[in-house]
Design a protein around this motif. Structure first.
Motif, short mmCIF file in Angstrom:
data_model
loop_
_atom_site.label_atom_id
_atom_site.label_comp_id
_atom_site.label_asym_id
_atom_site.label_seq_id
_atom_site.Cartn_x
_atom_site.Cartn_y
_atom_site.Cartn_z
N ILE A 58 0.85 -1.20 0.00
CA ILE A 58 0.00 0.00 0.00
C ILE A 58 0.89 1.25 0.00
O ILE A 58 1.87 1.32 0.73
CB ILE A 58 -0.97 -0.03 1.21
N ARG A 59 0.55 2.16 -0.88
CA ARG A 59 1.35 3.37 -1.12
C ARG A 59 0.60 4.60 -0.63
O ARG A 59 -0.62 4.54 -0.42
CB ARG A 59 1.58 3.52 -2.63
N PHE A 60 1.30 5.73 -0.53
CA PHE A 60 0.61 6.99 -0.23
C PHE A 60 -0.53 7.16 -1.25
O PHE A 60 -1.62 7.62 -0.93
CB PHE A 60 1.55 8.20 -0.37
N THR B 162 4.48 10.11 -5.22
CA THR B 162 3.78 9.58 -4.04
C THR B 162 3.24 8.16 -4.28
O THR B 162 2.94 7.44 -3.33
CB THR B 162 2.62 10.50 -3.59
N ASP B 163 3.15 7.75 -5.55
CA ASP B 163 2.75 6.36 -5.81
C ASP B 163 3.93 5.40 -5.60
O ASP B 163 3.74 4.19 -5.64
CB ASP B 163 2.20 6.20 -7.24
N ASN B 164 5.11 5.95 -5.39
CA ASN B 164 6.27 5.09 -5.11
C ASN B 164 6.68 5.16 -3.64
O ASN B 164 7.76 4.69 -3.28
CB ASN B 164 7.46 5.49 -6.00
N MET B 165 5.84 5.75 -2.81
CA MET B 165 6.15 5.86 -1.38
C MET B 165 5.27 4.89 -0.60
O MET B 165 4.04 4.94 -0.69
CB MET B 165 5.88 7.29 -0.88
N PHE C 52 10.99 1.74 -1.93
CA PHE C 52 9.97 1.04 -2.70
C PHE C 52 10.02 1.48 -4.15
O PHE C 52 10.29 2.64 -4.44
CB PHE C 52 8.62 1.44 -2.08
N ASP C 53 9.79 0.58 -5.07
CA ASP C 53 9.73 0.87 -6.51
C ASP C 53 11.03 1.45 -7.03
O ASP C 53 11.22 2.67 -7.06
CB ASP C 53 8.55 1.81 -6.84
N PHE C 54 11.88 0.58 -7.46
CA PHE C 54 13.21 1.00 -7.91
C PHE C 54 13.22 1.26 -9.40
O PHE C 54 12.81 0.41 -10.19
CB PHE C 54 14.23 -0.09 -7.57
MG MG Z 1 5.83 2.87 -9.29
#
Ligand code: MG
Ligand code: AMP
Length: 487
Positions: A182-184, A251-254, A261-263
């Motif tokens: 789950i992301r921001f 913020t979708d990678n936080m 997260f999400d490299f």
């Molecule tokens: Mg992403």
């Protein structure tokens, strides 16, 4: 130790239903083959490391087979990308296969990246190439070994499936593990689409599963947000202390867990450069190395906005105010330790800043400087490191301050100083050129270099005989490599 068919599933996110994710089956890759597996990550699922070599392992993590209890779902979310709001994103090429719990009762999401098209693929093909899958795998496991909170990676499976990027490449999948994906951006999605019921359901889910201790607090949601702020401050302090540049802090990678997260086009600094931009499509340097600190707060305020239905604006502001002081405290604590100091003095921040400025001006290798500083007693070490600096007078002045500071730090024993410093100053980091070498070999079918590099990086603080070539500054060709943003 478990066999592959002995994993126990409990798919809590899937049970939230179709407002949160969509059922999608993975689309298999042709001729799957294991590129690399992490035995440390396998241990998190109680898996026997030997099962990685069995054909069914590569089949499970390339979409050919699925556990009967798995419920593959593409999650919906949105997010702020480079400062602008994108109303709908989601797992465009990733699938949450299910949640597995281990003997210790910990739940782990199994998330397969590169698994084909989903309702959220937009213009994409749903695929991931071998190059980016290897980079995500190596980075997740390397960050974890450095003590930086991160999602983990179980394996990379390669294939013969053609995938088009700037040129034709091969498709691969990476299996990612985290307590939650789950992301921001999940909270932002339900806030901006004005779905208060689902928003509340999501908040309850996260609170109950990931922040249960906050339930005891008078305002559980506020306590949870505070905890997210604290975790992000600590994570970003570690990025800065170790020279990690994420590159795409949208913020979708936080993660709501405060893990890396999400490299994408991430990089570790070779030479120290506060202004370093690892993402070459980031023309304004929004996500430059030093900007990661204020962007961390910017992202938290985007999350705070999405939490306004549950928490008062004043309370959110107050919690956001914790970020910078907490960041500073964690950062300074780590940098003191990197300098071998065991006590705190008022001027330590200045001592660190002066050193970084000198390193910046002379292009000093960020990782090796600290490692060498701990190799020998302080006076000897600085005398030897002096040659790396252009501004000799500036370095000499710093060295005098440092030696005096070390003397004031108290009685210490040289052996202990070395041990203490080596325990926080890695010898091996994931330099871009090392990843590049491993990728080039893997693209021609030789996976031994990826596996060796993974092994070396799993013990970054420990000198490993015969591995000297992994502890060098990059050769000329390996400096400032442009890492493709396509993945
Ligand atoms: Mg992403
Ligand atoms: P990223 O920049 O990798 O964090 O991705 C941003 C969004 O684009 C996410 O929603 C991804 O799922 C989606 N995405 C990235 N690459 C692809 C692809 N090749 N196919 C489909 N969706 C993708």
């Amino acid at each position: 130790m478990k066999a592959l068919d002995e994993l126990t599933f409990d798919n809590r996110f899937a049970r939230l239903g179709d407002a949160f994710s969509t059922h999608v089956l993975p689309e298999p890759l042709d001729e799957p083959r294991l590129v690399v597996a992490s035995s440390a990550a396998m241990a998190l699922l109680d898996l026997d490391p030997a099962v990685a070599e069995t054909p069914v392992f590569a089949e499970l993590f390339s979409g050919h087979k699925l556990w009967a209890e798995a419920e593959p779902r593409a999650m919906v979310y949105s997010g702020h990308q480079f400062g602008g709001y994108t109303p709908q994103l989601g797992d465009g090429r990733g699938l949450l296969l299910g949640e597995v719990y281990n003997a210790a009762g910990e739940h782990w999401d199994l998330h397969l990246k590169g698994a084909g098209m989903t309702p959220y693929s937009r213009m994409g093909d749903g695929r991931a190439v071998l190059r980016s899958s290897i980079r995500e795998f190596l980075a997740s496991e390397a960050l974890h070994a450095l003590g930086i909170p991160s999602s983990r990676a179980l394996c990379v499976v390669g294939s013969s499936t053609p995938v088009w990027r700037e040129k034709q490449e091969r498709g691969a999948m990476v299996l990612r593990l985290a307590h939650s994906h789950i992301r921001f951006g999940h909270f932002e999605y339900f806030y901006y689409t004005k779905k208060p019921e689902q928003q509340a359901e999501l908040a309850e889910h996260v609170l109950n599963l990931h922040y249960p201790e906050c339930r005891e607090q008078p305002e559980p949601y506020l306590a949870m947000f505070r905890e997210i702020v604290e975790r992000n401050a600590e994570m970003i302090a570690k990025w800065q202390a170790y020279g990690f540049c994420h590159g795409v802090m949208n913020t979708d990678n936080m993660s709501i867990l405060g893990i890396t997260f999400d490299f994408g086009p991430f990089a570790f600094l070779d030479d120290f450069d506060a202004h370093f931009i690892c993402n070459h499509s980031d023309h304004e340097g929004r996500y430059s190395f030093s900007n990661q600190v204020p962007i961390g707060q910017w992202n938290l305020s985007a999350l705070a906005q999405a939490l306004t239905p549950f928490i008062s604006v004043d309370a959110l502001k107050e919690a956001l105010g914790l970020y910078l002081p907490l960041y500073q405290a964690h950062y300074l604590d780590l940098m003191r330790r990197r300098l071998g100091l065991t006590t705190a003095e008022e001027d330590d921040q200045k001592l660190v800043e002066r050193l970084l400025k000198l390193m910046q001006n002379s292009g000093v290798d960020y990782t090796l400087f600290f490692r060498r500083l701990g190799d020998e007693p302080a006076a000897l070490a600085v005398a030897r490191l002096r040659d790396d600096f252009v501004d000799l007078a500036g370095f000499d002045a710093w060295a005098e301050l440092y030696k005096a500071r070390v003397a004031r730090d108290g009685d210490y024993n040289e052996v202990q100083r070395r041990e203490r410093m080596h325990a926080v100053n890695p010898l091996y980091i994931l330099r871009n050129y090392l990843a590049q070498n491993a990728i080039a070999a893997a693209e021609s079918g030789d996976y031994s270099e990826v596996r060796r590099l993974h092994e070396v990086l799993s013990k970054p603080f420990e000198e490993q005989p015969g591995m000297e070539q992994y502890a060098q500054r990059p050769p000329d060709w390996g400096k400032h490599l442009e890492i493709s943003c396509s993945s």
